[in-house]
Enzyme design. Sequence first.
Site, PDB file in Angstrom:
ATOM      1  N   ASP A 323       0.961  -1.142  -0.098  1.00 28.67           N
ATOM      2  CA  ASP A 323       0.005   0.013  -0.037  1.00 28.67           C
ATOM      3  C   ASP A 323       1.031   1.045  -0.012  1.00 28.67           C
ATOM      4  OD1 ASP A 323      -2.805  -1.101  -0.036  1.00 28.67           O
ATOM      5  OD2 ASP A 323      -2.611  -1.236   2.077  1.00 28.67           O
ATOM      6  N   GLU A 364      -1.501  18.215   7.699  1.00 28.43           N
ATOM      7  CA  GLU A 364      -1.157  18.969   6.661  1.00 28.43           C
ATOM      8  C   GLU A 364      -0.723  20.801   7.233  1.00 28.43           C
ATOM      9  OE1 GLU A 364      -3.776  17.112   6.509  1.00 28.43           O
ATOM     10  OE2 GLU A 364      -3.390  15.933   4.726  1.00 28.43           O
ATOM     11  N   ALA A 393     -15.759  21.765   5.413  1.00 29.38           N
ATOM     12  CA  ALA A 393     -16.029  20.962   4.138  1.00 29.38           C
ATOM     13  C   ALA A 393     -16.657  21.938   3.004  1.00 29.38           C
ATOM     14  CB  ALA A 393     -16.670  19.673   4.288  1.00 29.38           C
TER      15      ALA A 393
END
Length: 708
Positions: A323, A364, A393
Amino acid sequence: MSPSTTVAASGVLDPRQWRDAAPSAFRKLNPLSLWRNPVMFIVELGAAFTTVLAVADPSVFAWVITVWLWLTVGFAALAEAIAEGRGKAQAAGLRRTRTETTAHRLTTDAAGFTGPDGAPVEEVPATALRNGDLVLVEAGQVIPADGDVVIGIASVDESAITGESAPVIRESGGDRSAVTGGTRVLSDWVVVEVTAESGKGFMDRMIALVEGASRQRTPNEIALNILLAAMTIVFLLAVVTIQPAAIYAKAASPALDNGVLDAGGVTGIVLVSLLVCLIPTTIGALLSAIGIAGMDRLVQRNVLAMSGRAVEAAGDVDTLLLDKTGTVTHGNRRASAFLPLPGVAGRELAEAALSASLADETPEGRSIVDFAREAYGVVPPESSGVTPVPFTAQSRMSGVDVVSPDGVTTGVRKGAAAAMTAWTAAGGGDVDPRVPELVGRISDEGGTPLLVAVCTGDEPARVLGVVHLKDVVKDGMTERFDTLRAMGIRTVMVTGDNPRTAAAIAAEAGVDDFIAEATPEDKLELIRAEQRRGRLVAMTGDGTNDAPALAQADVGLAMNTGTSAAKEAGNMVDLDSDPTKLIEIVAIGKQLLMTRGALTTFSIANDIAKYFAIIPAIFAVVHPGLDALNIMRLSSPESAIISAVVFNALIIIALVPLALRGVRYRPATAVSMLRRNLFVYGLGGVVAPFLGIKAIDLLVSLIPGITS
């Protein structure tokens, strides 16, 4: 520190391990259990036969041979007992983590369950739990059985099985819902659906496997045992044919006597000695210990192999599926560059990006703050007059509003290109035409672009530049993939990213191939396609959607933090949940195969020197031409035979540390490993007995009564 690590620290040369293994080794001398090892079973029969002969016609020679034949069998049993003893010590440490636990079983189906207060529960022993039972576990309580969290979220202490003191979060839904019996809830509460009945849980299976009770011989081990049995039969027939020749030689020259011939030809003790020295006793004695030690090395790294077959398969893996997130890369996108637009200073962009990230608690956002500090020396502004604007969002941006002492408000924002373009336009500004070019270039490189913009008072909003976020490849991964490539292993990165991003990361990491926008069906089909080409495939996974691929793979490494379905489907479980450990597992598997091959080569090569020691001792007087083979010039026929038998026994005990530690693994192709194996262990197996037998002969010749 995990129980396994504690035990491993003592080392294979610890005298306590040898002492503690002695009782178990004695029990292994039982012929009813030893017959599964045909080589050592023949040696034990020979030792019993020489014992009868020594009692009937006692002599120093007969008894010395008899004692050393029994020691040969004993050393073989001791080697296996030491290997098993290390596992049993680890199992004892695991057992200490098990306690008699009381479970709080829900008496309803938990529909509409809102909390533990007043919950309808009944106290039952953990041993009474069955599949499908719902159990309430609160802070401070031990989880009574393996299962999946179906309601709630809690911090869990898993140090009992992983050795890691830091707690982990377990919650309903997702891929981090599995819990293990014997671990402890530290905070909050959860409802667990039991997936394993008493005595069949993860910890129970782990104890049985570590202890060796459920270890089954692997296909390669069985094949080698068959080969050793065939070689034993061949040498048995060869030794039997010597007797008629010896009888004829004695009849033709009755006056000749070299101490090992009598009227009936070669004495029974000499025949048994010759047989034991010629059959591959070294590898026959150490074969089980090598397999057990391979499992042990995995346990030391907190990996539980459900079968020895999986360890062997790891050594023969041709294709490795990894992965991207958490394996090839760190998993969190990090700031790697600030790209200011013309007319904007780099420090000005860094200050704005840092300010816009103060309210962003994502990895981040934290990375932008850290990068601004490290690359530009920027420090956060004073909190007075600063109002955070958190990310949502809907807005797809975050930032701050800063009010200056004279009342002017400056808005600083960072976010996705489309959202920031709209915000800039709403502030009366125009987006620089070079921005789309920067955004496209970052996307082509597999990164994520974030625009940074400011709007001060009545002035038009303007974009200062772009922050380049990238999924950072872990340090050293390129070198590790180069190593795997040198071993002939093809690496395939699997990711859900778009093909452009996947290609960029694959090129940076140095993997051989990649699958973008991968689905569980894609993984399964890739594994099947590779297997149809005759290749062995290994992969990692932690989710229920990974279960089909884990079950299909030859080596399926499931993460301990994953779901119960993933752990059941895989044939290995990593207690540390480190996907990169699959690379170490491949190395351990190859080391197991190398160790077995090296000691097999050494054992067979040993026979050459023993042949030169014993055959001339028996027949050189009768057939003077055979004296040319007596290159060691041993003291007497009796001394030659004793020296060979003693060396044959001592070499087993000398190689026990190597069998348990394994041959040093160096990444190389199969051809180069074979060449090195033949040079070191083939040539070494020929030379060492010549030196060892000669040295022992010098000591044996000093023992009175050896020669007749």
